[in-house]
Design an enzyme around this catalytic site. Structure first.
Site, PDB file in Angstrom:
ATOM      1  N   SER A   1      -7.269  -1.828   7.183  1.00 58.71           N
ATOM      2  CA  SER A   1      -6.457  -1.436   8.341  1.00 58.71           C
ATOM      3  C   SER A   1      -5.861  -0.046   8.148  1.00 58.71           C
ATOM      4  CB  SER A   1      -5.289  -2.411   8.525  1.00 58.71           C
ATOM      5  OG  SER A   1      -5.759  -3.699   8.755  1.00 58.71           O
TER       6      SER A   1
ATOM      7  N   THR B   1       0.893  -1.138   0.000  1.00 60.77           N
ATOM      8  CA  THR B   1       0.000   0.000   0.000  1.00 60.77           C
ATOM      9  C   THR B   1       0.924   1.179   0.000  1.00 60.77           C
ATOM     10  OG1 THR B   1      -1.634  -1.266   1.156  1.00 60.77           O
ATOM     11  CG2 THR B   1      -1.744   1.099   1.495  1.00 60.77           C
TER      12      THR B   1
HETATM   13  O1  DON Z   1      -6.807  -2.081   3.417  1.00 59.00           O
HETATM   14  C1  DON Z   1      -5.970  -2.791   3.941  1.00 59.00           C
HETATM   15  O2  DON Z   1      -5.852  -2.902   5.141  1.00 59.00           O
HETATM   16  C2  DON Z   1      -4.992  -3.545   3.055  1.00 59.00           C
HETATM   17  N1  DON Z   1      -5.576  -3.751   1.763  1.00 59.00           N
HETATM   18  C3  DON Z   1      -3.717  -2.780   2.981  1.00 59.00           C
HETATM   19  C4  DON Z   1      -2.674  -3.488   2.185  1.00 59.00           C
HETATM   20  C5  DON Z   1      -1.295  -3.082   2.474  1.00 59.00           C
HETATM   21  O3  DON Z   1      -1.032  -2.237   3.284  1.00 59.00           O
HETATM   22  C6  DON Z   1      -0.240  -3.826   1.782  1.00 59.00           C
HETATM   23  N2  DON Z   1       1.039  -3.237   2.034  1.00 59.00           N
HETATM   24  N3  DON Z   1       2.021  -3.616   2.422  1.00 59.00           N
END
Ligand code: DON
EC number: 2.3.2.2
Length: 547
Positions: A430, A358
């Site tokens: 999250s 992310t």
């Molecule tokens: O919304 C969420 O919590 C996840 N889709 C976030 C994914 C994420 O942070 C991946 N990164 N390392």
């Protein structure tokens, strides 16, 4: 033990600061500020720029959350989380015997939710932007057409993902793969011709440049070719939603963060409230007692998350109960420094009827407007599916739903009814874009990627500054640990928790599990004289630029 040789400050700006995961995106954001754009213009520019230069997580085929604070103190949030398509249903990832079909919610066409980023950026710009939209999106179009110079990290990431890209696409997703097998290397230039054209359609037609017309046709064609279910109607019906952020206090600071469908804000506020009665500063940074206290707060919050949190448009999230001070005090009643807690014993709390990709960016402008955005495709490069002819990747956010009660998602998180799949519902997140005030004034802007570790990374970064007196740069660099109720383990990255601390915690009954780096935090701290310190995480290509 992590010892900073001397105080280390990040870049300082008097007039504005942009902190993102990629130098090109930070440059574009800074240019927009220097041109007279405000933090919102810069945020829109950065979201599009990351979609070009940071395809692992930057996106137009994904979603995210924005928390903002205007210079006059007004706060708000925009939810641009992806939605389950109309044809989605509760058991869509289970076989006839009710077993989870491996990877179906994780990769490929069926893993994608209806993207929210483009609608959100248009809404942000329309409501708060100062510069014309064309000026804000143009630098990203130019970057896509001119080509991005690969960093070493991005080149390696692409090389590692080559097989996955071929496995999950019906056409080779150029330019993220090469036909001949020559590996990508630092300094190579990748030109995104189709993506540049898609961005031009957004520039010229606004919403209809993505959710209707040619781009929508290409998305639906891609879905049909690969067995996905996103339809024209799903695209037409998508709308980002303005929401009221959650807010609470911690020792005189006001913490403003994301409300459902992210769990981030609630879990962060719960954890801060649970540790508030203690003098963490005196207890010391990453000492056995401090770590134990934080881990036990994390355990209890994440147990609540699994039971009670989901899209509040679909499920009655008991927000007030979860944030009630008396409840949180009660929740820590069985905590003792004498031994480790247990996730078998600790379940979600009860109350009476009364009641790893992310990306985050933080921006503050000259007037003092602050934007905290976390945006994602979910895991690195999302579903790996590129929309043929449109040049962008689709998310794999459907895996953030609880595909079956108690079955862990990609991040090991379990969930229940609150986060089950339903058409049009948003999957629980999250992500924890956060803004902190002190005495009614802006103090900090912070957030990070990291799946389930997002909220605990933000928690630690905040405490690093407020309790342990670190600079923004030190606070984002400091090694991190994480506990999420299940599995009942304390995850530690390299250099987090000294050997002695680990030993003491093991004796108390904690399972310590070393793991890969946790989070990529991007923060901005307002210094006493009003200057801004940018803290860009050392773990990636992250860059803070101020002026
Ligand atoms: O919304 C969420 O919590 C996840 N889709 C976030 C994914 C994420 O942070 C991946 N990164 N390392």
């Amino acid at each position: 033990m992590f010892v900073q040789a001397q105080t280390q400050r990040g870049p300082i700006g008097k007039n504005g600061m942009v902190v993102t995961a990629h130098p090109d995106a930070s440059k574009i954001g800074l240019e927009i500020l220097k041109k007279g754009g405000n933090a919102y213009d810069a945020a829109v520019a950065v979201q599009f720029a990351l979609a070009v230069c940071y395809p692992a997580a930057g996106n137009i085929g994904g979603g995210g959350f924005m928390v903002y604070r205007h210079a006059d103190g007004t706060i708000g949030a925009l939810d641009y989380r992806e939605k389950a398509p109309a044809k989605a249903h509760r058991d869509m990832y289970l076989d006839k015997g009710g077993k989870v079909i491996k990877n179906l919610s994780r990769y490929g066409h069926l893993a994608a939710g209806v993207p929210g980023a483009v609608d959100a950026m248009l809404k942000v710009h329309q409501r708060f932007g100062k510069l014309p939209f064309k000026e804000v999106i143009q630098p990203s179009i130019d970057l896509a057409a001119r080509g991005v110079v690969l960093t070493d990290k991005e080149a390696q990431r692409l090389n590692k993902s080559r097989n996955a890209f071929f496995d999950h696409n019906t056409q080779p997703p150029y330019p993220l793969v090469r036909n001949d097998k020559t590996p990508f290397k630092k300094g190579d230039v990748t030109i995104y011709t189709d993506l540049a054209k898609t961005l031009e359609r957004i520039r010229d037609k606004g919403r209809d440049g993505f959710y209707a017309g040619k781009t929508a046709d290409l998305i639906v064609k891609e879905m049909k070719a690969g067995g996905g279910i996103i339809s024209k109607e799903d695209l037409q019906n998508y709308s980002a939603v303005w929401r009221i952020p959650v807010a609470g206090t911690y020792k005189g600071y006001r913490i403003i963060s994301m409300c459902p469908p992210s769990a981030g804000g609630i879990v962060l506020l719960q954890m801060l409230k649970m540790v508030e009665p203690y003098d963490l500063s005196k207890m010391g940074w990453q000492t056995p007692k401090t770590v134990q206290l934080m881990v036990e707060a994390e355990r209890r919050s994440y147990a609540d998350r699994a039971k009670y949190l989901g899209d509040s448009d679909f499920y009655p999230v008991p927000l007030h109960n979860l944030l009630d001070s008396a409840y949180l005090k009660q929740r820590m009643k069985d905590f003792s420094f004498d031994k480790a807690g247990s996730s078998t014993k600790t379940k979600e709390g009860k109350w009476g009827s009364h009641s790893e990709e992310t990306t985050h960016f933080s921006i503050v402008d000259k007037a003092g407007n602050a934007v905290s955005i976390t945006t994602t495709l979910n895991s690195g490069y999302g579903s790996y599916v590129m929309v043929s002819g449109a040049g962008f990747l689709l998310n794999n956010e459907m895996d953030d739903f609880s595909v079956k009660p108690g079955v862990p998602n990609i991040y090991g998180l379990v969930g229940n009814e609150a986060n089950s799949i339903a058409p049009g519902k948003r999957m629980l997140s999250s992500m924890t874009p956060t803004i902190i005030e002190k005495n009614g004034k802006l103090k900090m802007v912070v957030g990070t990627p990291g799946g389930s570790t997002i909220t605990t990374s933000v928690f630690q970064t905040i405490l690093n500054v407020l309790e342990h007196n670190m600079t923004m740069q030190e606070a984002v660099n400091a090694p991190r640990f994480h506990h999420q109720w299940l599995p009942d383990e304390v995850f530690v990255e390299n250099k987090a928790l000294s050997q002695k601390t680990r030993q003491i915690l093991r004796k108390l009954g904690y399972m310590i599990r070393p793991r890969s780096p946790i989070g990529r935090v991007e923060g901005i701290l307002v210094l006493p004289q009003g200057k801004l310190e940018g803290g860009a995480d050392r773990r990636g290509d992250d860059t803070a630029l101020g002026y």
